[in-house]
Design a protein around this motif. Structure first.
Motif, PDB file in Angstrom:
ATOM      1  N   GLU A 114       0.865  -1.186   0.055  1.00  0.00           N
ATOM      2  CA  GLU A 114      -0.042   0.025  -0.162  1.00  0.00           C
ATOM      3  C   GLU A 114       0.829   1.110  -0.026  1.00  0.00           C
ATOM      4  O   GLU A 114       0.641   2.172  -0.895  1.00  0.00           O
ATOM      5  CB  GLU A 114      -1.049  -0.182   1.074  1.00  0.00           C
ATOM      6  CG  GLU A 114      -1.804   1.161   1.456  1.00  0.00           C
ATOM      7  CD  GLU A 114      -2.626   1.528   0.228  1.00  0.00           C
ATOM      8  OE1 GLU A 114      -3.149   2.421  -0.113  1.00  0.00           O
ATOM      9  OE2 GLU A 114      -3.082   0.440  -0.387  1.00  0.00           O
ATOM     10  N   ARG A 117       1.961   1.576  -3.273  1.00  0.00           N
ATOM     11  CA  ARG A 117       0.675   2.232  -4.369  1.00  0.00           C
ATOM     12  C   ARG A 117       0.750   3.679  -4.102  1.00  0.00           C
ATOM     13  O   ARG A 117       0.581   4.442  -4.894  1.00  0.00           O
ATOM     14  CB  ARG A 117      -0.272   1.478  -3.822  1.00  0.00           C
ATOM     15  CG  ARG A 117      -1.337   1.793  -4.890  1.00  0.00           C
ATOM     16  CD  ARG A 117      -2.759   1.208  -4.481  1.00  0.00           C
ATOM     17  NE  ARG A 117      -3.175   1.877  -3.269  1.00  0.00           N
ATOM     18  CZ  ARG A 117      -3.699   3.083  -3.262  1.00  0.00           C
ATOM     19  NH1 ARG A 117      -4.134   3.755  -4.365  1.00  0.00           N
ATOM     20  NH2 ARG A 117      -4.411   3.644  -2.038  1.00  0.00           N
ATOM     21  N   GLN A 118       1.026   4.136  -2.919  1.00  0.00           N
ATOM     22  CA  GLN A 118       0.652   5.849  -2.800  1.00  0.00           C
ATOM     23  C   GLN A 118       1.885   6.557  -2.882  1.00  0.00           C
ATOM     24  O   GLN A 118       1.693   7.743  -3.301  1.00  0.00           O
ATOM     25  CB  GLN A 118       0.437   5.880  -1.155  1.00  0.00           C
ATOM     26  CG  GLN A 118      -1.055   5.244  -0.671  1.00  0.00           C
ATOM     27  CD  GLN A 118      -1.347   5.663   0.752  1.00  0.00           C
ATOM     28  OE1 GLN A 118      -0.911   6.514   1.287  1.00  0.00           O
ATOM     29  NE2 GLN A 118      -2.338   4.901   1.515  1.00  0.00           N
ATOM     30  N   PRO A 120       4.827   5.778  -5.146  1.00  0.00           N
ATOM     31  CA  PRO A 120       5.507   5.010  -6.126  1.00  0.00           C
ATOM     32  C   PRO A 120       6.801   5.405  -6.377  1.00  0.00           C
ATOM     33  O   PRO A 120       7.723   4.606  -6.877  1.00  0.00           O
ATOM     34  CB  PRO A 120       4.581   5.013  -7.386  1.00  0.00           C
ATOM     35  CG  PRO A 120       3.922   6.313  -7.435  1.00  0.00           C
ATOM     36  CD  PRO A 120       3.630   6.555  -5.866  1.00  0.00           C
TER      37      PRO A 120
END
Length: 310
Positions: A114, A117-118, A120
């Motif tokens: 996560e 994802r936030q 990169p």
């Protein structure tokens, strides 16, 4: 009027060091270049800023008026630079941390995924190790935080603990183990087999010592890497114990089964993990580190909500 920040910096250095020579050295300029910088500032202001008659430069009236503004501009420049660096750090910095074997099974992979994802463009690395190695990395500032069992950390005044949700623990073995064919096993039958486990937290170690009627309890095989332990369970008659996350991860991939105990004592019935995010007390974390910690905490809370919804 154009005021150059470097010239203002040199002007402040001159007053603080009371010497052209020492001030030039402090800002890494030759004496001639430093003198030209002060002269250029005086031209911009339109007035002399220092008297050069004595051994030490003395402020003129205009110099006295300019000095507090020059210092403020210097402080403001540092603040702006730091703020912009923090913005960059939030998006493109690096984070390293440590975790114990059990959290590395499911919680940390989900949280790191996560985080990636936030952010990169940021990089993250973590190492899996036992508590003593992780604590040493904390106290030497090698790592900003770790995710591990909190038995020791909770009584260490140098460390701050942010608790994570507790999970049940139970004994496990490979599906071909003799105990896997039993509906229930006794404590004595269980403890007749060698235990393969990571470093044992004090609470679990105490329970096992009580159950085995020993003064202390040490696993026959100790390893802090989960997948190595799973391989040992497959190739020996060793047993181990697992948290809910650890069992969920390896139940199908490594053919693990729970060992059902018919005479389960209360000491083990209520045995749960005590994991947390552990960091040095009063440490000021970088924004990117704070962001990763918050994601770890949120991932843990989300797991709890999902369990309640089932």
């Amino acid at each position: 009027m154009h005021l150059d920040l470097r010239q203002l910096r040199n002007f402040v250095a001159l007053i603080e060091h009371s010497s052209f020579i020492q001030a030039a050295e402090a800002v890494c300029l030759s004496q001639s270049a430093f003198s030209r910088s002060i002269q250029a500032l005086e031209l911009s202001v339109g007035h002399p800023l220092v008297e050069r008659k004595g051994k030490q430069p003395e402020l003129t009236l205009h110099g006295q008026k300019l000095l507090p503004y020059a210092r403020y501009m210097q402080e403001l420049s540092v603040e702006i630079t730091t703020t912009l660096q923090d913005v960059d750090d939030t998006e493109t910095g690096e984070v390293s941390f440590g975790c114990g074997p059990a959290p590395s099974a499911l919680l940390i992979p989900k949280a790191v995924a996560e985080f990636h994802r936030q952010t990169p463009h940021a990089t993250v690395s973590f190492r899996v190790d036992n508590w003593f190695a992780l604590r040493n990395a904390l106290t030497t500032n090698e790592l900003p935080f770790v995710v591990a069992d909190t038995w020791h950390a909770e009584i260490d005044t140098q460390l701050k603990v942010q608790p994570l949700s507790q999970q049940r623990c139970f004994f496990v073995c490979h599906q071909h183990h003799p105990l896997a064919r039993r509906e229930t096993a006794t404590i004595q039958e269980l403890l007749s087999y060698p235990l393969a486990a990571p470093y044992l937290p004090p609470g679990i170690r105490k329970v096992l010592a009580t159950l085995s009627k020993r003064g202390d309890y040490q696993p026959a095989i100790q390893c802090d890497h989960i997948y190595a332990l799973l391989g040992i369970l497959k190739n020996t008659d060793a047993i181990s114990f697992a948290s809910e996350d650890g069992f969920q991860l390896a139940q199908h991939s490594h053919n693990l089964v729970k060992i059902e105990l018919g005479d389960l004592p209360d000491e083990w019935r209520f045995m749960q993990t005590r994991f947390g995010v552990i960091s040095p007390m009063n440490a000021i974390q970088r924004p990117l580190v704070e962001r990763l910690i918050e994601i770890i905490m949120h991932t843990d809370r989300q797991r709890q909500l999902n369990l309640l919804a089932m």
